[in-house]
Design a protein around this motif. Structure first.
Motif, PDB file in Angstrom:
ATOM      1  N   LYS A 196      21.698   4.276  -5.705  1.00 52.38           N
ATOM      2  CA  LYS A 196      22.734   3.824  -6.647  1.00 52.38           C
ATOM      3  C   LYS A 196      23.205   2.420  -6.304  1.00 52.38           C
ATOM      4  O   LYS A 196      23.478   1.604  -7.191  1.00 52.38           O
ATOM      5  N   SER A 212      21.380   0.284  -4.522  1.00 50.45           N
ATOM      6  CA  SER A 212      20.160  -0.522  -4.307  1.00 50.45           C
ATOM      7  C   SER A 212      19.950  -0.905  -2.848  1.00 50.45           C
ATOM      8  O   SER A 212      19.139  -1.786  -2.550  1.00 50.45           O
ATOM      9  N   THR A 227      16.925  -5.522 -14.740  1.00 54.28           N
ATOM     10  CA  THR A 227      18.272  -5.959 -15.115  1.00 54.28           C
ATOM     11  C   THR A 227      18.747  -5.349 -16.434  1.00 54.28           C
ATOM     12  O   THR A 227      19.849  -5.664 -16.877  1.00 54.28           O
ATOM     13  N   ARG A 276      20.356  -2.575 -18.728  1.00 54.25           N
ATOM     14  CA  ARG A 276      21.242  -1.424 -18.566  1.00 54.25           C
ATOM     15  C   ARG A 276      20.583  -0.132 -19.064  1.00 54.25           C
ATOM     16  O   ARG A 276      20.873   0.952 -18.563  1.00 54.25           O
ATOM     17  N   ASN A 277      19.716  -0.247 -20.055  1.00 58.89           N
ATOM     18  CA  ASN A 277      19.070   0.933 -20.635  1.00 58.89           C
ATOM     19  C   ASN A 277      17.668   1.131 -20.096  1.00 58.89           C
ATOM     20  O   ASN A 277      16.817   1.720 -20.760  1.00 58.89           O
ATOM     21  N   ARG A 278      17.387   0.642 -18.873  1.00 54.56           N
ATOM     22  CA  ARG A 278      16.009   0.647 -18.396  1.00 54.56           C
ATOM     23  C   ARG A 278      15.405   2.044 -18.282  1.00 54.56           C
ATOM     24  O   ARG A 278      14.199   2.192 -18.388  1.00 54.56           O
ATOM     25  N   ASP A 279      16.233   3.056 -18.074  1.00 50.97           N
ATOM     26  CA  ASP A 279      15.688   4.404 -17.951  1.00 50.97           C
ATOM     27  C   ASP A 279      15.244   4.979 -19.294  1.00 50.97           C
ATOM     28  O   ASP A 279      14.511   5.976 -19.332  1.00 50.97           O
ATOM     29  N   CYS A 302      24.031  -6.332 -11.506  1.00 50.23           N
ATOM     30  CA  CYS A 302      23.607  -4.935 -11.617  1.00 50.23           C
ATOM     31  C   CYS A 302      23.927  -4.178 -10.323  1.00 50.23           C
ATOM     32  O   CYS A 302      24.362  -3.029 -10.358  1.00 50.23           O
ATOM     33  N   THR A 321      27.705  -3.548  -9.935  1.00 45.78           N
ATOM     34  CA  THR A 321      28.217  -2.531 -10.873  1.00 45.78           C
ATOM     35  C   THR A 321      27.507  -1.204 -10.724  1.00 45.78           C
ATOM     36  O   THR A 321      27.608  -0.324 -11.590  1.00 45.78           O
ATOM     37  N   GLN A 367      24.327  -0.029 -10.872  1.00 46.36           N
ATOM     38  CA  GLN A 367      23.445   0.404 -11.944  1.00 46.36           C
ATOM     39  C   GLN A 367      22.124   0.975 -11.427  1.00 46.36           C
ATOM     40  O   GLN A 367      21.239   1.307 -12.206  1.00 46.36           O
ATOM     41  N   GLU A 400      19.352   3.601  -9.772  1.00 45.71           N
ATOM     42  CA  GLU A 400      19.068   5.023 -10.052  1.00 45.71           C
ATOM     43  C   GLU A 400      18.381   5.649  -8.856  1.00 45.71           C
ATOM     44  O   GLU A 400      17.524   5.010  -8.250  1.00 45.71           O
TER      45      GLU A 400
END
Length: 237
Positions: free
Chosen positions: A139, A141, A192, A194-197, A230, A233, A235, A237
């Motif tokens: 989470k 990184s 970078t 936000r919706n990469r998943d 990122c 904040t 971001q 996973e």
């Protein structure tokens, strides 16, 4: 070294009328940054300087993360080494802080039916192989910090397409293989988002090809700044 037949520019064909890149652009992507001596030199000097600073200045953080990983799961090394595919199909050992249990690879096959990604990539949001500390360092990184060693020795760059696994590359088509025309990196456009998943593998490849096409000093600086945002904040996973 894995075979990479798709890097020949004359074998690259756009997907059709809705292709994101023209044939000329695909040919430029296939060449990577070979002919750009100034950019290659500046990029490499920056990689060396930046990675040295991270490895030295954040040494206490590295040691703290390593200790925490070991205390959480003392059955293996805090570091995890894995074969990845670099530029032009050359393989190398990528290093990360271990975020999974030591038997993670053995359990992969039993989880394949739950894969939430398309294409050759495997990922599930609630992966039971991830340790408690592993979830935190992913989470934040922090698990990526040792990769600056890969950057320092020249296997990777700060900015570039994320390094793929050999089993993934063996499933690549000619277009996918174009992402291997430059060194892999710690961060890139996909990293970078936000919706990469929720991004499909085809869109992921498009983002990597877009980076190779637009790569330059200013592009790299912007991506590094965005990546810091990122990380701050949470971001990961």
């Amino acid at each position: 070294m894995l075979p990479v037949p798709g890097t020949a520019a004359d074998h690259v064909v756009p997907r059709g009328e809705d292709a994101r890149f023209s044939q000329a652009e695909l040919e430029r992507i296939a060449q990577g940054i070979e002919g750009r001596l100034l950019y290659r030199t500046v990029k490499r000097l920056f990689d060396i300087t930046f990675s040295l600073v991270v490895l030295v200045v954040l040494l206490p953080v590295h040691l703290a993360v390593a200790l925490t990983v070991y205390l959480d799961d003392p059955h293996g090394s805090p570091l995890f080494f894995q074969e990845r595919v670099g530029r032009r199909g050359k393989t190398f050992r990528m290093v990360k802080f271990r975020s999974m249990y030591v038997d993670a690879e053995d359990r992969l096959e039993s989880l394949m039916s739950a894969n939430e990604k398309d294409g050759p990539v495997f990922k599930i949001r609630e992966d039971p192989r991830i340790t408690r500390v592993g979830r935190f360092i992913r989470k934040t990184s922090l698990d990526e910090l040792p990769q600056f060693w890969n950057v320092l020795v020249g296997d990777m760059s700060i900015v570039g397409p994320r390094p793929a696994l050999p089993r993934e590359v063996r499933q690549y088509n000619l277009r996918d293989q174009l992402r291997l025309s430059v060194k892999p990196g710690i961060t890139c456009y996909w990293q970078t988002r936000r919706n990469r998943d929720s991004i499909s593998f085809e869109e992921w490849v498009d983002l990597d090809l877009l980076y190779i096409l637009k790569s330059g000093i200013w592009t790299d600086i912007k991506l590094i700044i965005q990546t810091v945002g990122c990380v701050l904040t949470l971001q990961g996973e």
